[in-house]
Design a protein around this motif. Structure first.
Motif, PDB file in Angstrom:
ATOM      1  N   ARG A 137       0.828  -1.205   0.000  1.00 24.98           N
ATOM      2  CA  ARG A 137       0.000   0.000   0.000  1.00 24.98           C
ATOM      3  C   ARG A 137       0.869   1.265   0.000  1.00 24.98           C
ATOM      4  O   ARG A 137       1.447   1.640   1.020  1.00 24.98           O
ATOM      5  N   TYR A 138       0.904   1.949  -1.138  1.00 21.47           N
ATOM      6  CA  TYR A 138       1.619   3.217  -1.257  1.00 21.47           C
ATOM      7  C   TYR A 138       0.681   4.315  -1.772  1.00 21.47           C
ATOM      8  O   TYR A 138       1.126   5.294  -2.354  1.00 21.47           O
ATOM      9  N   ASP A 139      -0.615   4.143  -1.539  1.00 19.76           N
ATOM     10  CA  ASP A 139      -1.612   5.011  -2.184  1.00 19.76           C
ATOM     11  C   ASP A 139      -2.301   6.002  -1.261  1.00 19.76           C
ATOM     12  O   ASP A 139      -2.867   6.986  -1.718  1.00 19.76           O
ATOM     13  N   MET A 140      -2.283   5.794   0.057  1.00 19.76           N
ATOM     14  CA  MET A 140      -3.082   6.635   0.956  1.00 19.76           C
ATOM     15  C   MET A 140      -2.259   7.244   2.092  1.00 19.76           C
ATOM     16  O   MET A 140      -2.802   7.663   3.116  1.00 19.76           O
ATOM     17  N   ASN A 141      -0.946   7.283   1.931  1.00 31.56           N
ATOM     18  CA  ASN A 141      -0.042   7.909   2.903  1.00 31.56           C
ATOM     19  C   ASN A 141      -0.113   7.272   4.289  1.00 31.56           C
ATOM     20  O   ASN A 141       0.066   7.928   5.318  1.00 31.56           O
ATOM     21  N   GLU A 142      -0.399   5.974   4.288  1.00 29.53           N
ATOM     22  CA  GLU A 142      -0.257   5.188   5.513  1.00 29.53           C
ATOM     23  C   GLU A 142       1.207   4.782   5.672  1.00 29.53           C
ATOM     24  O   GLU A 142       1.992   4.868   4.727  1.00 29.53           O
ATOM     25  N   ASN A 143       1.552   4.295   6.852  1.00 27.80           N
ATOM     26  CA  ASN A 143       2.827   3.612   7.024  1.00 27.80           C
ATOM     27  C   ASN A 143       2.681   2.224   6.398  1.00 27.80           C
ATOM     28  O   ASN A 143       1.845   1.436   6.851  1.00 27.80           O
ATOM     29  N   PRO A 144       3.441   1.886   5.348  1.00 24.55           N
ATOM     30  CA  PRO A 144       3.247   0.597   4.681  1.00 24.55           C
ATOM     31  C   PRO A 144       3.450  -0.611   5.589  1.00 24.55           C
ATOM     32  O   PRO A 144       2.903  -1.688   5.313  1.00 24.55           O
ATOM     33  N   GLU A 145       4.213  -0.445   6.681  1.00 26.68           N
ATOM     34  CA  GLU A 145       4.508  -1.575   7.568  1.00 26.68           C
ATOM     35  C   GLU A 145       3.788  -1.491   8.906  1.00 26.68           C
ATOM     36  O   GLU A 145       3.500  -2.516   9.523  1.00 26.68           O
ATOM     37  N   GLY A 146       3.497  -0.305   9.385  1.00 26.65           N
ATOM     38  CA  GLY A 146       2.816  -0.158  10.665  1.00 26.65           C
ATOM     39  C   GLY A 146       3.765  -0.154  11.848  1.00 26.65           C
ATOM     40  O   GLY A 146       4.995  -0.143  11.707  1.00 26.65           O
ATOM     41  N   LEU A 147       3.187  -0.180  13.028  1.00 30.56           N
ATOM     42  CA  LEU A 147       3.952  -0.139  14.271  1.00 30.56           C
ATOM     43  C   LEU A 147       4.647  -1.481  14.524  1.00 30.56           C
ATOM     44  O   LEU A 147       4.238  -2.510  13.991  1.00 30.56           O
ATOM     45  N   PRO A 148       5.702  -1.476  15.351  1.00 31.47           N
ATOM     46  CA  PRO A 148       6.371  -2.744  15.694  1.00 31.47           C
ATOM     47  C   PRO A 148       5.387  -3.746  16.294  1.00 31.47           C
ATOM     48  O   PRO A 148       4.563  -3.394  17.143  1.00 31.47           O
ATOM     49  N   GLU A 149       5.472  -4.989  15.852  1.00 30.45           N
ATOM     50  CA  GLU A 149       4.492  -5.992  16.252  1.00 30.45           C
ATOM     51  C   GLU A 149       4.503  -6.241  17.755  1.00 30.45           C
ATOM     52  O   GLU A 149       3.443  -6.421  18.375  1.00 30.45           O
TER      53      GLU A 149
END
Length: 353
Positions: free
Chosen positions: A26-38
Motif C-alpha cells: 500500500r503506497y496510495d493513501m499515505n499510511e505507514n506501509p509496515e505499521g507499528l512494531p508488532e
C-alpha cells in the motif's frame, strides 16, 4: 416516498477509497506501509480486557498526556475521531451556511466534501502551473464573505510549505474580515516546522494533527485539535460525547509514552525516502520531495495506466490523478527502505518494459 433529504447531502458527490486493500503493498493513501512494531502492538492489545471494552471512552488521560507532549495545556486540546471529524466540527461551528471556505487546490479532498455537505461555498485557489502557490492570490481571495481559511503545512498532494511571513499575512487578513485560520499539520514530524505557537498567541488560529500518518494508527481514527480555550470549548459543545473510541485512545497514550518508537518511525521514513528518491533520480526520473511521507514521481508511461497495471499485475497500490495539474504524476507513500524495495523493483520493471 416523499421523505425529506437535506439538499446539500443529496447533491454531494463522493468517491470512496478502494476496499479489499489488505494483502497489497500500500503506497496510495499515505499510511505507514509496515505499521507499528508488532511486539509493541501486542503489548497494548494485552490491556484490552472485557472490562475495558464494556466501559465508555475516557479521553482526558490521553488529552493531558498529549498536551504535555506538545507543551500546551489541557484546555488547548480536544481529541477527535480522526482529523476527518475535526474538519467537520470546525466547519460546522465556525462557518455560516452560504459563507466561504478558502483553500488551495488541489488539497485534501475532505475540505471540499464537507463544504458541499454543510452548504458552504468552497473557494479553491489553484496552484500555478509550476506547482507553486501564489500567496497574493490567496490573500486577495479572502473577503468579508470568508469565514475559514485552510492551509495544509505541508500540503497534500503537492507538498508546499508556508513561511512565517506568509502565515502572518493570512492571519492579519483573516482578522480583518473576521475569519478563522486552520493549519492542518497532518504531516508534522516528517516536516518538523510547526506553527503551534500561533494557537497560543492568536485568537483565530487552529492546528489539526492526526495519528494516522507517523503514528501509524489509521485504523483507529485518532486526531487532535489544538487552539485557544474558547475555540476548544466551542468544539466540545458540538462534538459527540464518545466520538473517539477507547482502543484509539489507549494506543495514543502508549505511543506517546514510547519516544524511542517515535524516533524509530521518523528515522525509518527518512531513510526510506532518501533511498527511493535517490534510486528514482539515478534512473532519470523527475521526482518531488513533498515534505510529508509521500513523493511525486513522473513515470515514462501514462501515470493512470501504470497505476492500474501495478495494481492488477503486482498488487502494488499507488495514487494517480485526474487533475490536469498532476495527471503526469504518481503519488507514492513512503515508509522504510525495506518497505520501498518492492515498489521500486516492480515500478522499474513495468514502466521501463
Amino acid at each position: 416516498m416523499n421523505y425529506y433529504v437535506n439538499k446539500n447531502v443529496k447533491n454531494t458527490k463522493r468517491i470512496f477509497p478502494m476496499q479489499g486493500r489488505y494483502g497489497y503493498n500500500r503506497y496510495d493513501m499515505n499510511e505507514n506501509p509496515e505499521g507499528l512494531p508488532e511486539d509493541f502492538v501486542n503489548s497494548v492489545l494485552r490491556e484490552i480486557t472485557p472490562e475495558f471494552l464494556s466501559t465508555y471512552p475516557e479521553p482526558d488521560k490521553f488529552i493531558n498526556q498529549y498536551a504535555d507532549y506538545i507543551g500546551v495545556n489541557y484546555e488547548n486540546v480536544v481529541a477527535t475521531n480522526g482529523s476527518d471529524m475535526a474538519i467537520r466540527y470546525l466547519l460546522e461551528t465556525f462557518c455560516e451556511p452560504g459563507k466561504e471556505v478558502v483553500t488551495v487546490s488541489p488539497t485534501f479532498e475532505m475540505y471540499g466534501v464537507n463544504c458541499s455537505i454543510l452548504g458552504l461555498k468552497h473557494i479553491p485557489v489553484r496552484y500555478e502551473d509550476n506547482l507553486t502557490v501564489n500567496m497574493d492570490k490567496i490573500i486577495s481571495t479572502i473577503s468579508y464573505n470568508t469565514d475559514i481559511i485552510v492551509l495544509l503545512n505541508p500540503n497534500n498532494p503537492i507538498g508546499n510549505v508556508y513561511t512565517e511571513d506568509e502565515l502572518n499575512k493570512v492571519i492579519k487578513k483573516a482578522k480583518d474580515v473576521g475569519a478563522l485560520v486552520i493549519i492542518d499539520e497532518a504531516y508534522h514530524y516528517f516536516y518538523e516546522k510547526t506553527f503551534i505557537g500561533y494557537t497560543l498567541s492568536e485568537q483565530n488560529v487552529v492546528i489539526l494533527r492526526t495519528f494516522s500518518k507517523l503514528f501509524s494508527l489509521a485504523a483507529c481514527r485518532l486526531g487532535v485539535i489544538i487552539s485557544n480555550p474558547q475555540i476548544i470549548q466551542y468544539i466540545k459543545n458540538i462534538k459527540l460525547t464518545f466520538d473517539v473510541n477507547s482502543i484509539a485512545l489507549l494506543f495514543g497514550e502508549k505511543i506517546l509514552g514510547r519516544p524511542d518508537i517515535i524516533t524509530h518511525l521518523i528515522q525509518e521514513e527518512v531513510e526510506g525516502k532518501h533511498y527511493i528518491l535517490t534510486c528514482l533520480r539515478d534512473h532519470g526520473y523527475q521526482c518531488r520531495d513533498c515534505n510529508g511521507n509521500f513523493i511525486l514521481v513522473k513515470p515514462q508511461s501514462d501515470a493512470t495506466i501504470l497505476s492500474k497495471k501495478l495494481q492488477a499485475e503486482k498488487k502494488i497500490l499507488v495514487h494517480s490523478y485526474g487533475d490536469p495539474l498532476l495527471k503526469e504524476y504518481l503519488r507514492i507513500s513512503v515508509g522504510s527502505k525495506k518497505a520501498m524495495e518492492p515498489f521500486l523493483t516492480v515500478f522499474l520493471e513495468l514502466d521501463q518494459a
